[in-house]
Design a protein around this motif. Sequence first.
Motif, PDB file in Angstrom:
ATOM      1  N   ASN A 103       0.797  -1.231   0.000  1.00  0.00           N
ATOM      2  CA  ASN A 103       0.000   0.000   0.000  1.00  0.00           C
ATOM      3  C   ASN A 103       0.828   1.279   0.000  1.00  0.00           C
ATOM      4  N   MET A 104       2.142   1.146  -0.068  1.00  0.00           N
ATOM      5  CA  MET A 104       3.035   2.294  -0.051  1.00  0.00           C
ATOM      6  C   MET A 104       2.815   3.163  -1.296  1.00  0.00           C
ATOM      7  N   PRO A 105       2.726   4.468  -1.136  1.00  0.00           N
ATOM      8  CA  PRO A 105       2.601   5.332  -2.324  1.00  0.00           C
ATOM      9  C   PRO A 105       3.768   5.096  -3.283  1.00  0.00           C
ATOM     10  N   TYR A 106       3.461   5.074  -4.548  1.00  0.00           N
ATOM     11  CA  TYR A 106       4.477   4.807  -5.566  1.00  0.00           C
ATOM     12  C   TYR A 106       4.168   5.679  -6.778  1.00  0.00           C
ATOM     13  N   ILE A 107       4.485   6.918  -6.647  1.00  0.00           N
ATOM     14  CA  ILE A 107       4.156   7.872  -7.704  1.00  0.00           C
ATOM     15  C   ILE A 107       5.448   8.444  -8.272  1.00  0.00           C
ATOM     16  N   ASN A 108       5.750   8.024  -9.482  1.00  0.00           N
ATOM     17  CA  ASN A 108       6.892   8.575 -10.213  1.00  0.00           C
ATOM     18  C   ASN A 108       6.649   8.352 -11.699  1.00  0.00           C
ATOM     19  N   GLU A 109       7.545   8.775 -12.521  1.00  0.00           N
ATOM     20  CA  GLU A 109       7.334   8.708 -13.973  1.00  0.00           C
ATOM     21  C   GLU A 109       7.240   7.277 -14.504  1.00  0.00           C
ATOM     22  N   ASN A 110       7.727   6.294 -13.747  1.00  0.00           N
ATOM     23  CA  ASN A 110       7.687   4.903 -14.194  1.00  0.00           C
ATOM     24  C   ASN A 110       6.619   4.076 -13.485  1.00  0.00           C
ATOM     25  N   SER A 111       5.727   4.717 -12.772  1.00  0.00           N
ATOM     26  CA  SER A 111       4.717   4.011 -11.998  1.00  0.00           C
ATOM     27  C   SER A 111       3.483   3.712 -12.843  1.00  0.00           C
ATOM     28  N   PHE A 112       2.938   2.502 -12.630  1.00  0.00           N
ATOM     29  CA  PHE A 112       1.702   2.106 -13.286  1.00  0.00           C
ATOM     30  C   PHE A 112       0.553   2.063 -12.289  1.00  0.00           C
ATOM     31  N   GLU A 120      -0.905   4.094  -8.220  1.00  0.00           N
ATOM     32  CA  GLU A 120      -0.641   5.039  -7.140  1.00  0.00           C
ATOM     33  C   GLU A 120       0.098   4.407  -5.965  1.00  0.00           C
ATOM     34  N   THR A 121      -0.036   3.080  -5.798  1.00  0.00           N
ATOM     35  CA  THR A 121       0.692   2.382  -4.740  1.00  0.00           C
ATOM     36  C   THR A 121       1.627   1.364  -5.390  1.00  0.00           C
ATOM     37  N   TYR A 122       2.586   0.888  -4.585  1.00  0.00           N
ATOM     38  CA  TYR A 122       3.500  -0.118  -5.114  1.00  0.00           C
ATOM     39  C   TYR A 122       2.721  -1.376  -5.514  1.00  0.00           C
TER      40      TYR A 122
END
Length: 178
Positions: A67-76, A78-80
Amino acid sequence: MKANLTIDGYEINDTNNCYVIAEIGCNHQGDMEKAKSIIAKAKQAGADAVKLQKRSNQNLFTQSMYNMPYINENSFGETYGQHREFLELNKTEYMELQQYAKDLSITLFATPFDFASVDFLADLNMPAYKLASGDITNIPLIEHVANLGKPILVSTGGATLDDVKRAYETIMPINPNL
């Protein structure tokens, strides 16, 4: 003693040509057309096999990491967890890729990262399994894969010689296809 391992009819030994496996992993980015394109390019480049990765993310990661936020240009996502789920192919997609690979005369198999993924791939009758170097000390997973009786490739990346021996000694009494 000459080492022999047969994967999908191809005999791997000290006298045959090198068996080339193209690592796809999750580079298909959850896109079937991209996966097919990579498989075709691997075949054109002379690979004998292509290898995917399979994870049951809910079983593999802690809830906190999932559930960790995972927001970057390579993210598919919002969470990991959402990101990792986006990259996973389902059974129908795997079956389609198996047929596509078969039509191209290239072998397709995968690295399972957990028990559920081993079982998922076993249901698809994979011709071989690769264990990731990070799992070389995961004896329960190694035993689970060995019990399938299929050829096994083991990455030894960051392993110690003792780790490699332990994996070997775990697999060989169960399954000599190593």
